[in-house]
Design a protein around this motif. Structure first.
Motif, PDB file in Angstrom:
ATOM      1  N   VAL A   1      48.161  46.887 -12.162  1.00 21.67           N
ATOM      2  CA  VAL A   1      48.647  45.870 -11.240  1.00 21.67           C
ATOM      3  C   VAL A   1      49.042  44.654 -12.069  1.00 21.67           C
ATOM      4  O   VAL A   1      48.276  44.211 -12.934  1.00 21.67           O
ATOM      5  CB  VAL A   1      47.576  45.478 -10.202  1.00 21.67           C
ATOM      6  CG1 VAL A   1      48.076  44.332  -9.322  1.00 21.67           C
ATOM      7  CG2 VAL A   1      47.196  46.675  -9.344  1.00 21.67           C
ATOM      8  N   VAL A   2      50.241  44.111 -11.830  1.00 26.11           N
ATOM      9  CA  VAL A   2      50.748  42.984 -12.607  1.00 26.11           C
ATOM     10  C   VAL A   2      50.981  41.808 -11.678  1.00 26.11           C
ATOM     11  O   VAL A   2      51.638  41.942 -10.639  1.00 26.11           O
ATOM     12  CB  VAL A   2      52.062  43.341 -13.336  1.00 26.11           C
ATOM     13  CG1 VAL A   2      52.545  42.162 -14.182  1.00 26.11           C
ATOM     14  CG2 VAL A   2      51.872  44.572 -14.211  1.00 26.11           C
ATOM     15  N   VAL A   3      50.447  40.651 -12.070  1.00 23.35           N
ATOM     16  CA  VAL A   3      50.600  39.448 -11.261  1.00 23.35           C
ATOM     17  C   VAL A   3      50.862  38.268 -12.189  1.00 23.35           C
ATOM     18  O   VAL A   3      50.310  38.189 -13.288  1.00 23.35           O
ATOM     19  CB  VAL A   3      49.339  39.217 -10.394  1.00 23.35           C
ATOM     20  CG1 VAL A   3      48.096  39.052 -11.249  1.00 23.35           C
ATOM     21  CG2 VAL A   3      49.511  38.017  -9.478  1.00 23.35           C
ATOM     22  N   GLY A   4      51.729  37.357 -11.769  1.00 21.54           N
ATOM     23  CA  GLY A   4      52.028  36.174 -12.560  1.00 21.54           C
ATOM     24  C   GLY A   4      51.070  35.042 -12.227  1.00 21.54           C
ATOM     25  O   GLY A   4      50.664  34.873 -11.076  1.00 21.54           O
ATOM     26  N   ALA A   5      50.702  34.257 -13.252  1.00 22.48           N
ATOM     27  CA  ALA A   5      49.827  33.096 -13.058  1.00 22.48           C
ATOM     28  C   ALA A   5      50.658  31.831 -13.176  1.00 22.48           C
ATOM     29  O   ALA A   5      51.415  31.658 -14.136  1.00 22.48           O
ATOM     30  CB  ALA A   5      48.702  33.084 -14.096  1.00 22.48           C
ATOM     31  N   LYS A   6      50.549  30.975 -12.199  1.00 24.22           N
ATOM     32  CA  LYS A   6      51.325  29.739 -12.198  1.00 24.22           C
ATOM     33  C   LYS A   6      50.634  28.685 -13.056  1.00 24.22           C
ATOM     34  O   LYS A   6      49.430  28.476 -12.952  1.00 24.22           O
ATOM     35  CB  LYS A   6      51.477  29.217 -10.773  1.00 24.22           C
ATOM     36  CG  LYS A   6      52.241  30.184  -9.865  1.00 24.22           C
ATOM     37  CD  LYS A   6      52.317  29.691  -8.438  1.00 24.22           C
ATOM     38  CE  LYS A   6      53.052  30.696  -7.554  1.00 24.22           C
ATOM     39  NZ  LYS A   6      53.110  30.270  -6.143  1.00 24.22           N
TER      40      LYS A   6
ATOM     41  N   LEU B   1      53.916  45.728  -9.259  1.00 21.77           N
ATOM     42  CA  LEU B   1      54.345  44.398  -9.695  1.00 21.77           C
ATOM     43  C   LEU B   1      54.474  43.498  -8.483  1.00 21.77           C
ATOM     44  O   LEU B   1      55.247  43.779  -7.572  1.00 21.77           O
ATOM     45  CB  LEU B   1      55.689  44.499 -10.436  1.00 21.77           C
ATOM     46  CG  LEU B   1      56.389  43.187 -10.800  1.00 21.77           C
ATOM     47  CD1 LEU B   1      55.542  42.359 -11.756  1.00 21.77           C
ATOM     48  CD2 LEU B   1      57.769  43.469 -11.397  1.00 21.77           C
ATOM     49  N   THR B   2      53.713  42.419  -8.465  1.00 21.06           N
ATOM     50  CA  THR B   2      53.735  41.510  -7.320  1.00 21.06           C
ATOM     51  C   THR B   2      54.735  40.392  -7.573  1.00 21.06           C
ATOM     52  O   THR B   2      54.711  39.741  -8.622  1.00 21.06           O
ATOM     53  CB  THR B   2      52.339  40.919  -7.070  1.00 21.06           C
ATOM     54  OG1 THR B   2      51.933  40.131  -8.196  1.00 21.06           O
ATOM     55  CG2 THR B   2      51.334  42.038  -6.869  1.00 21.06           C
TER      56      THR B   2
ATOM     57  N   LEU C   1      46.968  43.115 -15.105  1.00 22.87           N
ATOM     58  CA  LEU C   1      47.620  42.285 -16.113  1.00 22.87           C
ATOM     59  C   LEU C   1      48.026  40.970 -15.465  1.00 22.87           C
ATOM     60  O   LEU C   1      48.820  40.950 -14.528  1.00 22.87           O
ATOM     61  CB  LEU C   1      48.863  42.999 -16.671  1.00 22.87           C
ATOM     62  CG  LEU C   1      49.782  42.177 -17.586  1.00 22.87           C
ATOM     63  CD1 LEU C   1      49.029  41.683 -18.813  1.00 22.87           C
ATOM     64  CD2 LEU C   1      51.007  43.001 -17.990  1.00 22.87           C
ATOM     65  N   VAL C   2      47.456  39.862 -15.960  1.00 29.52           N
ATOM     66  CA  VAL C   2      47.799  38.529 -15.484  1.00 29.52           C
ATOM     67  C   VAL C   2      48.732  37.910 -16.513  1.00 29.52           C
ATOM     68  O   VAL C   2      48.346  37.688 -17.667  1.00 29.52           O
ATOM     69  CB  VAL C   2      46.546  37.650 -15.299  1.00 29.52           C
ATOM     70  CG1 VAL C   2      46.943  36.251 -14.845  1.00 29.52           C
ATOM     71  CG2 VAL C   2      45.596  38.281 -14.289  1.00 29.52           C
ATOM     72  N   VAL C   3      49.979  37.664 -16.122  1.00 25.06           N
ATOM     73  CA  VAL C   3      51.003  37.167 -17.045  1.00 25.06           C
ATOM     74  C   VAL C   3      51.135  35.662 -16.922  1.00 25.06           C
ATOM     75  O   VAL C   3      51.337  35.136 -15.825  1.00 25.06           O
ATOM     76  CB  VAL C   3      52.369  37.839 -16.775  1.00 25.06           C
ATOM     77  CG1 VAL C   3      53.434  37.255 -17.709  1.00 25.06           C
ATOM     78  CG2 VAL C   3      52.256  39.349 -16.970  1.00 25.06           C
TER      79      VAL C   3
ATOM     80  N   THR D   1      45.879  33.429  -5.753  1.00 33.39           N
ATOM     81  CA  THR D   1      46.243  34.841  -5.627  1.00 33.39           C
ATOM     82  C   THR D   1      45.929  35.596  -6.914  1.00 33.39           C
ATOM     83  O   THR D   1      45.345  36.685  -6.880  1.00 33.39           O
ATOM     84  CB  THR D   1      47.735  34.982  -5.290  1.00 33.39           C
ATOM     85  OG1 THR D   1      48.004  34.338  -4.036  1.00 33.39           O
ATOM     86  CG2 THR D   1      48.114  36.451  -5.184  1.00 33.39           C
ATOM     87  N   SER D   2      46.306  35.029  -8.072  1.00 35.74           N
ATOM     88  CA  SER D   2      46.035  35.682  -9.349  1.00 35.74           C
ATOM     89  C   SER D   2      44.545  35.909  -9.530  1.00 35.74           C
ATOM     90  O   SER D   2      44.101  36.980  -9.959  1.00 35.74           O
ATOM     91  CB  SER D   2      46.569  34.829 -10.504  1.00 35.74           C
ATOM     92  OG  SER D   2      47.944  34.595 -10.373  1.00 35.74           O
ATOM     93  N   ASP D   3      43.756  34.905  -9.219  1.00 38.28           N
ATOM     94  CA  ASP D   3      42.311  35.001  -9.374  1.00 38.28           C
ATOM     95  C   ASP D   3      41.742  36.066  -8.445  1.00 38.28           C
ATOM     96  O   ASP D   3      40.900  36.878  -8.855  1.00 38.28           O
ATOM     97  CB  ASP D   3      41.681  33.644  -9.072  1.00 38.28           C
ATOM     98  CG  ASP D   3      40.188  33.641  -9.344  1.00 38.28           C
ATOM     99  OD1 ASP D   3      39.813  33.844 -10.513  1.00 38.28           O
ATOM    100  OD2 ASP D   3      39.403  33.440  -8.396  1.00 38.28           O
TER     101      ASP D   3
END
Length: 299
Positions: A107-112, A6-7, A138-140, A125-127
């Motif tokens: 791998v989990v990353v949040g998208a702004k 989790l990032t 997983l892009v949240v 970063t998400s991309d």
């Protein structure tokens, strides 16, 4: 035990990723590696010298520790083992390097940002992470919970291909199905809507998916969607039905090919209002090791 990377960077988007994971109702103990990457922008290099640099890095590490504590609080009493990693470097490259080093299940990353324009632009970063991590990502996306049903709505893109098998296998392996409202979607070309054979292929695809999902999601439902573009069909359904998570399989790629992603995968990632799971098959030896571990644990 599943391992999740989790990032976290302290932003609302990254903490939203932690909240979203709580909703996934993991039925097994999980290990969550909370990773924070401290990035020194080039514009600051001119004045981050001597004591200034050390003080700046210290503040960033203190912020990372506070974010780690926030994540632990979000998960509350759930059966989770936590590990914290703080590294310096380029965020995207460092996360990809960590993923290769740790070989997590996800791998989990949040998208702004969640407006239509912001979704298309995504975050750098998400991309980068979604494109370069060799495993599932997983892009949240942040969502407005007002009016949403209590059960998590999950849509799985389905066609007669290996990526679909990968998406179904990944969904079952992660164990999210029991409390979720699962929809399996097969999108056909509108131009051949009168061709009964096209519909028959889609229906067989759905039947095969239901047969596989029956053990974990017996109440899952399916739909054949006629549309000019597969990505459009998936995105329209997601946006019209308040879907929380859409899962798409990705053909394993290497080098330059992986930088391009698949056309449907990229379209869904850039345009869907929901969170997106890109399911990628792991290396055969990793899957064999996990199978042996699970068999040993069940004895």
């Amino acid at each position: 035990m599943k391992k999740i990377l989790l990032t976290i960077d302290g932003s609302d988007a990254s903490l939203e990723a932690a909240w979203f994971m709580v909703q996934l109702n993991f039925r097994q103990p999980v290990e969550i590696v909370v990773a924070t990457v401290i990035h020194e922008p080039p514009s600051q290099k001119s004045f981050l010298v001597d004591g200034w640099s050390k003080a700046w890095l210290l503040r960033k590490r203190e912020q990372a520790n506070r974010s780690f504590e926030e994540v632990q609080a979000i998960f509350g009493d759930l059966d989770v083992q936590f590990q914290q990693i703080v590294r310096e470097g380029h965020p995207g490259e460092t996360i990809v390097s960590l993923a290769r080093e740790l070989q997590p299940d996800l791998v989990v990353v949040g998208a702004k940002g969640h407006s239509a324009v912001e979704r298309i632009l995504l975050g750098s970063t998400s991309d980068y992470v979604a494109t370069h991590v060799p495993g599932s990502v997983l892009v949240v996306r942040q969502s407005d919970d007002a009016g949403r049903p209590e059960r998590l709505r999950i849509a799985i893109g389905c066609d007669p291909s290996q990526p679909t098998e990968t998406a179904l296998d990944e969904f079952m392996r992660l164990g999210w199905a029991r409390e979720a409202d699962v929809r399996v979607l097969s999108v056909t070309d509108r131009s051949v809507v009168d061709d009964s054979s096209e519909d028959e292929v889609s229906r067989r695809c759905l039947e095969n998916a239901f047969e596989k999902l029956n053990a974990v999601a017996p109440s899952s439902r399916g739909m054949v969607i006629h549309c000019d573009h597969v990505g459009d069909g998936l995105v329209d359904y997601v946006d019209s039905n308040q879907v929380d998570l859409v899962i798409v399989g990705e053909t394993p790629r290497g080098g330059f090919e992986r930088m391009l992603l698949g056309s449907t995968t990229r379209f869904v990632l850039r345009h869907a209002s929901s969170s997106v799971l890109i399911a990628r098959r792991r290396r055969r030896e990793d899957a064999q090791d996990e199978s042996v571990s699970e068999q040993t644990a069940s004895v």
